[in-house]
Write an enzyme that holds these catalytic residues in place. Structure first.
Site, PDB file in Angstrom:
ATOM      1  N   GLY A 128       2.398   1.511  10.629  1.00 36.19           N
ATOM      2  CA  GLY A 128       3.276   3.075  10.504  1.00 36.19           C
ATOM      3  C   GLY A 128       3.767   4.115  11.913  1.00 36.19           C
ATOM      4  O   GLY A 128       4.708   4.662  12.089  1.00 36.19           O
TER       5      GLY A 128
ATOM      6  N   ASN B 214       1.157  -1.376  -0.535  1.00 33.77           N
ATOM      7  CA  ASN B 214      -0.064  -0.108  -0.006  1.00 33.77           C
ATOM      8  C   ASN B 214       1.037   1.172   0.115  1.00 33.77           C
ATOM      9  O   ASN B 214       1.446   1.393   0.714  1.00 33.77           O
ATOM     10  CB  ASN B 214      -1.214   0.072   1.404  1.00 33.77           C
TER      11      ASN B 214
ATOM     12  N   SER C 165       3.121  -2.474  10.251  1.00 32.56           N
ATOM     13  CA  SER C 165       4.655  -2.980  10.696  1.00 32.56           C
ATOM     14  C   SER C 165       5.005  -3.446  10.124  1.00 32.56           C
ATOM     15  O   SER C 165       5.929  -4.167  10.595  1.00 32.56           O
ATOM     16  CB  SER C 165       5.270  -2.121  11.799  1.00 32.56           C
TER      17      SER C 165
ATOM     18  N   GLU D 159      -5.879  -4.871  10.437  1.00 28.92           N
ATOM     19  CA  GLU D 159      -4.453  -4.149  10.907  1.00 28.92           C
ATOM     20  C   GLU D 159      -4.542  -3.248  12.298  1.00 28.92           C
ATOM     21  O   GLU D 159      -5.924  -2.308  12.129  1.00 28.92           O
ATOM     22  CB  GLU D 159      -4.623  -3.088   9.807  1.00 28.92           C
TER      23      GLU D 159
ATOM     24  N   HIS E 246      -9.397   0.916   4.658  1.00 26.32           N
ATOM     25  CA  HIS E 246      -8.248   1.142   5.905  1.00 26.32           C
ATOM     26  C   HIS E 246      -8.000   2.189   7.023  1.00 26.32           C
ATOM     27  O   HIS E 246      -9.412   2.552   6.959  1.00 26.32           O
ATOM     28  CB  HIS E 246      -6.976   2.067   5.058  1.00 26.32           C
TER      29      HIS E 246
ATOM     30  N   GLU F 212      -6.875   4.323   7.622  1.00 23.89           N
ATOM     31  CA  GLU F 212      -7.380   5.957   7.644  1.00 23.89           C
ATOM     32  C   GLU F 212      -7.649   6.656   6.352  1.00 23.89           C
ATOM     33  O   GLU F 212      -8.272   7.776   7.560  1.00 23.89           O
ATOM     34  CB  GLU F 212      -5.295   6.322   6.952  1.00 23.89           C
TER      35      GLU F 212
ATOM     36  N   LYS G 180       0.485   4.373  -0.697  1.00 25.28           N
ATOM     37  CA  LYS G 180      -0.112   5.674   0.562  1.00 25.28           C
ATOM     38  C   LYS G 180      -0.247   7.056  -0.666  1.00 25.28           C
ATOM     39  O   LYS G 180      -0.062   6.923  -1.427  1.00 25.28           O
ATOM     40  CB  LYS G 180      -0.469   5.446   1.860  1.00 25.28           C
TER      41      LYS G 180
HETATM   42  P1  PGA Z   1       2.778   0.429   7.711  1.00 26.62           P
HETATM   43  O1  PGA Z   1       1.477   0.326   7.537  1.00 26.62           O
HETATM   44  O2  PGA Z   1       3.922  -1.155   6.996  1.00 26.62           O
HETATM   45  O3  PGA Z   1       3.295   0.935   7.765  1.00 26.62           O
HETATM   46  O4  PGA Z   1       2.930   0.568   9.543  1.00 26.62           O
HETATM   47  C1  PGA Z   1       0.099  -0.420   6.903  1.00 26.62           C
HETATM   48  C2  PGA Z   1      -1.073  -0.269   6.267  1.00 26.62           C
HETATM   49  O5  PGA Z   1      -1.152   1.207   6.578  1.00 26.62           O
HETATM   50  O6  PGA Z   1      -1.559  -0.803   5.432  1.00 26.62           O
END
Ligand code: PGA
Length: 251
Positions: free
Chosen positions: A174, A10, A214, A168, A96, A98, A12
């Protein structure tokens, strides 16, 4: 039953067009002919068409990071699943954290998006996850159950077959904090149990459940060794060709 692993990147809101094409080319070089695992990359909308062209002829899947629940019309700023399908995009990340936390998406909107994607032949990567507050309050399982049941409302067994779910934990995205392999497996097993109750065992067994939060070269092997972890949704580490390659080549 054996489920083919899916490693998904992803991107982003990162990478301009030329950088996106460059990274997509490295993914094709790494695993463009892989048959024992599926690879997906989700660039920003501005690079989707170019990335689809870059991976053409390989086995790499391209996904959108979001999708509208409408087919067309006066919806400024939205992209419909029909447009994605027309572009050669085969998957879409839906729900997601976010989108949920920063853009106000709720379970009802996510359910509508899932139906729209399925109706247009786009495979949803349906994301759920608890926040740190949920976890500390002991509410992890009930939050996940609500997100799962509401998100999948009126999704038929046929539609669920071969679908992709991503667990997730919001506190792991992140942050550099990963759920331990035991924590992740416990939740994945719980989710598959819920799907078995909502649908049937033979259908729940076809759903790939990805772990996200992560994921890095250092933890991918342990995560992938768990029986109910069928892949990874990777954010930060998917933006670096070398680390994404190592994740793709999990052992
Ligand atoms: P990350 O993000 O690997 O940077 O923690 C994962 C995601 O949001 O899909």
């Amino acid at each position: 039953m054996s489920r083919r692993p899916l490693i998904a990147g992803n991107w982003k809101m990162h990478l301009t067009l030329s950088k996106a094409i460059e990274l997509a080319q490295t993914v094709v070089t790494t695993c463009g002919k892989c048959t024992d695992r599926d690879i997906m990359i989700a660039p920003p909308f501005t690079s989707l068409a170019a990335v689809v062209a870059t991976v053409r002829g390989s086995s790499i899947h391209v996904a959108a990071q979001n999708v509208s629940w409408e087919k067309e019309g006066a919806f400024t700023g939205e992209i419909s699943p029909i447009m994605l399908n027309d572009l050669g995009v085969s998957m879409a990340i839906i729900g997601h954290s976010e989108r949920r936390q920063l853009f106000g998406e709720d379970n009802d909107m996510i359910n509508r998006k899932l139906h729209a994607a399925l109706g247009a032949g786009i495979t949803p990567i349906f994301c759920i996850g608890e926040t740190l507050d949920d976890r500390e309050a002991g509410g992890t399982l009930s939050v996940l159950e609500t997100q799962l049941r509401k998100g999948l409302e009126h999704v038929t067994p046929k539609q669920l077959t071969g679908a992709v779910l991503a667990y997730e934990p919001v506190w792991a995205i992140g942050t550099g904090k990963t759920a331990s392999k035991e924590q992740a497996q416990e939740i994945h097993g719980f989710l598959r149990g819920l799907l078995t109750g909502m649908y049937e065992k033979n259908i729940a067994e076809t759903v790939r459940i990805l772990y996200g939060g992560s994921v890095k070269p250092e933890n991918i092997d342990d995560l992938m060794a768990q029986p109910d972890i069928d892949g990874a949704l990777v954010g930060g580490a998917a933006l670096n060709a070398e680390s994404f390659e190592r994740i793709i080549r999990f052992r």
